[in-house]
Design an enzyme around this catalytic site. Structure first.
Site, PDB file in Angstrom:
ATOM      1  N   HIS A  63     168.126   3.769   8.629  1.00 47.46           N
ATOM      2  CA  HIS A  63     166.837   4.132   8.037  1.00 47.46           C
ATOM      3  C   HIS A  63     165.894   2.951   8.142  1.00 47.46           C
ATOM      4  O   HIS A  63     166.334   1.796   8.039  1.00 47.46           O
ATOM      5  CB  HIS A  63     167.012   4.534   6.562  1.00 47.46           C
ATOM      6  N   ASP A 120     169.369  13.203   6.732  1.00 45.40           N
ATOM      7  CA  ASP A 120     169.595  14.208   7.773  1.00 45.40           C
ATOM      8  C   ASP A 120     171.065  14.373   8.142  1.00 45.40           C
ATOM      9  O   ASP A 120     171.422  15.279   8.885  1.00 45.40           O
ATOM     10  CB  ASP A 120     168.808  13.830   9.041  1.00 45.40           C
TER      11      ASP A 120
HETATM   12  N1  CMC Z   1     172.559   4.162  15.691  1.00 41.94           N
HETATM   13  C1  CMC Z   1     172.796   2.981  16.338  1.00 41.94           C
HETATM   14  N2  CMC Z   1     172.081   1.880  16.116  1.00 41.94           N
HETATM   15  C2  CMC Z   1     171.102   1.941  15.210  1.00 41.94           C
HETATM   16  C3  CMC Z   1     170.815   3.109  14.502  1.00 41.94           C
HETATM   17  C4  CMC Z   1     171.596   4.257  14.760  1.00 41.94           C
HETATM   18  N3  CMC Z   1     171.369   5.399  14.138  1.00 41.94           N
HETATM   19  N4  CMC Z   1     169.774   2.875  13.673  1.00 41.94           N
HETATM   20  C5  CMC Z   1     169.408   1.603  13.849  1.00 41.94           C
HETATM   21  N5  CMC Z   1     170.220   1.019  14.783  1.00 41.94           N
HETATM   22  C6  CMC Z   1     170.217  -0.372  15.203  1.00 41.94           C
HETATM   23  C7  CMC Z   1     168.922  -0.763  15.890  1.00 41.94           C
HETATM   24  O1  CMC Z   1     169.006  -0.503  17.281  1.00 41.94           O
HETATM   25  C8  CMC Z   1     168.861  -2.236  15.568  1.00 41.94           C
HETATM   26  O2  CMC Z   1     169.813  -2.898  16.364  1.00 41.94           O
HETATM   27  P1  CMC Z   1     169.602  -4.445  16.838  1.00 41.94           P
HETATM   28  O3  CMC Z   1     169.466  -5.233  15.560  1.00 41.94           O
HETATM   29  O4  CMC Z   1     170.811  -4.771  17.627  1.00 41.94           O
HETATM   30  O5  CMC Z   1     168.330  -4.448  17.647  1.00 41.94           O
HETATM   31  C9  CMC Z   1     169.400  -2.306  14.150  1.00 41.94           C
HETATM   32  O6  CMC Z   1     170.262  -1.166  14.028  1.00 41.94           O
HETATM   33  C10 CMC Z   1     168.372  -2.304  13.053  1.00 41.94           C
HETATM   34  O7  CMC Z   1     167.549  -1.164  13.216  1.00 41.94           O
HETATM   35  P2  CMC Z   1     166.432  -0.873  12.131  1.00 41.94           P
HETATM   36  O8  CMC Z   1     165.373  -1.908  12.262  1.00 41.94           O
HETATM   37  O9  CMC Z   1     167.102  -0.724  10.836  1.00 41.94           O
HETATM   38  O10 CMC Z   1     165.952   0.529  12.616  1.00 41.94           O
HETATM   39  P3  CMC Z   1     164.463   1.071  12.751  1.00 41.94           P
HETATM   40  O11 CMC Z   1     163.711   0.813  11.521  1.00 41.94           O
HETATM   41  O12 CMC Z   1     163.876   0.618  14.037  1.00 41.94           O
HETATM   42  O13 CMC Z   1     164.758   2.623  12.899  1.00 41.94           O
HETATM   43  C11 CMC Z   1     165.554   4.755  12.390  1.00 41.94           C
HETATM   44  C12 CMC Z   1     165.038   3.449  11.817  1.00 41.94           C
HETATM   45  C13 CMC Z   1     165.725   5.747  11.266  1.00 41.94           C
HETATM   46  C14 CMC Z   1     164.498   5.310  13.370  1.00 41.94           C
HETATM   47  C15 CMC Z   1     166.901   4.477  13.105  1.00 41.94           C
HETATM   48  O14 CMC Z   1     167.866   4.062  12.176  1.00 41.94           O
HETATM   49  C16 CMC Z   1     167.396   5.687  13.883  1.00 41.94           C
HETATM   50  O15 CMC Z   1     166.965   5.905  15.007  1.00 41.94           O
HETATM   51  N6  CMC Z   1     168.334   6.499  13.284  1.00 41.94           N
HETATM   52  C17 CMC Z   1     168.797   7.684  13.955  1.00 41.94           C
HETATM   53  C18 CMC Z   1     167.773   8.797  13.795  1.00 41.94           C
HETATM   54  C19 CMC Z   1     167.739   9.320  12.385  1.00 41.94           C
HETATM   55  O16 CMC Z   1     168.766   9.628  11.797  1.00 41.94           O
HETATM   56  N7  CMC Z   1     166.519   9.475  11.856  1.00 41.94           N
HETATM   57  C20 CMC Z   1     166.294  10.023  10.517  1.00 41.94           C
HETATM   58  C21 CMC Z   1     165.775   8.986   9.561  1.00 41.94           C
HETATM   59  S1  CMC Z   1     165.832   9.498   7.826  1.00 41.94           S
HETATM   60  C22 CMC Z   1     164.826  10.875   7.678  1.00 41.94           C
HETATM   61  C23 CMC Z   1     163.493  10.779   8.293  1.00 41.94           C
HETATM   62  O17 CMC Z   1     162.780   9.794   8.176  1.00 41.94           O
HETATM   63  O18 CMC Z   1     163.079  11.753   8.896  1.00 41.94           O
END
Ligand code: CMC
Length: 431
Positions: A308, A365
């Protein structure tokens, strides 16, 4: 406000006030930084930027706390229902009995979709993604109710109670119509039923057979919509605020929010989670391949339903929904092999250093689809369900923008990294 922070640039100090929110969130008010120093802050994705003051929802991602208008989400989940929570989110207080009745009446009176507007569905191929149809039909409401959508804040706010109720009620009705259109089923007319029962009727009744409400289904639907009612400045809510900040009416702003929600990293994740669980099931897999692929760092292979942008701890909504899954399935006398798969996947990921070190936990989700499935809602409709649930949060945030006399149009800046000035090259001299 005391000048209690300073930013030092090229040896010169610039003092700025620190704002402190009601829950102790501290922010440096740097609105004058560029004017004072010629510098802007670079904050790609706005992860460290407070774009507004808001009184709607408090979220503490480090401690897994979510409160609407001060009320903890678990208390609302236990004691409230979707419509009462919607009222709370929009108006700031739990309704009195009279307010609740008035709100319910407005929702019922505005549940229908005009016959002329119903014909818009005919233009969409049956396999159009449901969120595409929903976004465009919600945008169309501005054309059918021009008096409520004048693009003049003052005028639009005068009729806010009506347009807010209309938006909540009609997004629900349109959601059910999108489902029926996709299946080639005739539309059902809304009835004088409670909100969630009416949705189930609009989805599942037939002209020759009324859907009979099952209390367990209604209460599960209430819970899941309530859990989606608002979530601070997420991508779609910020979109609604941004579009609203230009003076755009509520319906147009909501349509933009629906577009933002449809992406797989936001609301579209609930569909992606279900597709992932289904393919683990169909291929008799243990989920390792999804976990391993997610660790590769590509955005397209993330473990859906995990992680998240703000929570660095359990998403409190995932906890409530995760626990509710087994209860709902039991109440409905159903079992779902995908629940076991989801639970095993969660355990495996939470033991893996990649997820542990990045503080990636299940989000809202991850388990919501299991409940939607138990209610008979097909996978391609999951994000529409999220949109129906999220409408109150979007509306409350639009209202804050529209009613803020000091509000400015949202207009971030950028760090330009393109070509520097160059002279036009005529066609004959190119290449
Ligand atoms: N699977 C694998 N790696 C992940 C994931 C995941 N689901 N989420 C984050 N990471 C990694 C990311 O690549 C980063 O790695 P590194 O430090 O090596 O570069 C690290 O974890 C930190 O990421 P973050 O800064 O916490 O993530 P973000 O703020 O860029 O993205 C997110 C947040 C929700 C878009 C992401 O976690 C994601 O894509 N999750 C999967 C999709 C998902 O379930 N979305 C629903 C979110 S909750 C409801 C909503 O908002 O609609």
């Amino acid at each position: 406000m005391p000048n209690d922070a300073s930013i030092k640039i090229d040896g010169k100090e610039y003092p700025y006030p620190v704002m402190i929110g009601s829950e102790g969130e501290k922010a440096i008010d740097v609105r004058n930084l560029r004017k004072d120093s010629g510098h802007i802050f670079y904050d790609q994705g706005y992860g460290n930027t407070g774009s507004c003051e808001s009184q709607v929802t408090f979220l503490d991602g480090d401690n897994g706390i979510l409160r609407h208008r001060g009320y903890p989400i678990d208390q609302l989940a236990k004691h409230s229902d979707y419509i009462e929570t919607a009222y709370l989110v929009i108006y700031g207080e739990l309704p009195t009995e009279a307010q609740r009745k008035k709100f319910g009446d407005l929702l019922r009176e505005n549940a229908h979709i005009e016959p002329q507007m119903q014909r818009l569905f005919e233009g969409y191929p049956k396999n159009t993604p449901p969120m595409v149809v929903l976004a465009s039909l919600v945008a169309s409401l501005a054309g059918y109710y021009p008096d409520l959508a004048t693009n003049n804040f003052e005028k639009d706010l005068q009729q806010f109670d009506l347009s807010a109720a209309m938006a909540i009620s009609k997004i629900r009705t349109l959601g059910a119509m999108v489902y029926r259109h996709g299946r080639g089923l005739p539309f059902m007319h809304p009835k004088a039923l409670p909100f969630c029962d009416n949705f189930l009727h609009l989805m599942f009744s037939e002209p020759y057979h009324d859907y009979v409400a099952i209390p367990e289904v209604t209460s599960a639907l209430n819970l899941i919509l309530l859990m989606h009612a608002d979530h601070e400045q997420n991508c779609s809510t910020s979109t609604v605020r941004m579009v609203g900040s230009s003076g755009a009416n509520l319906f147009t702003s909501l349509a933009a929010g629906i577009g933002a929600l449809s992406g797989p990293l936001h609301g579209g994740a609930n569909t992606a989670v279900m597709n992932m669980l289904q393919s683990i099931h169909d291929e008799n897999d243990d989920g390792t391949r999804f976990i391993e692929a997610a660790k590769g760092g590509s955005k397209s292979n993330r473990l859906m339903g995990f992680g998240h942008a703000v929570y660095r701890n359990f998403d409190p909504r995932a906890r409530v929904i995760g626990e509710a899954c087994s209860v709902v399935l039991k109440k409905l006398g159903k079992s779902d092999p995908l629940l076991d798969i989801a639970q095993n996947l969660e355990q495996a990921a939470l033991k893996d250093d990649y997820f542990v070190s990045r503080k990636l936990y299940p989000n809202v989700d991850f388990y919501s689809g299991i409940i939607f499935r138990a209610l008979g809602i097909p996978t391609n409709m999951f994000t529409v369900m999220f949109a129906i649930g999220r409408a109150p949060g979007w509306i409350a945030n639009w209202k804050e923008v529209a009613s803020n006399p000091k509000g400015r149009i949202y207009r971030p800046r950028q760090v330009y990294t393109g070509p520097v000035k160059r002279d036009y090259v005529p066609m004959a001299r190119r290449g």
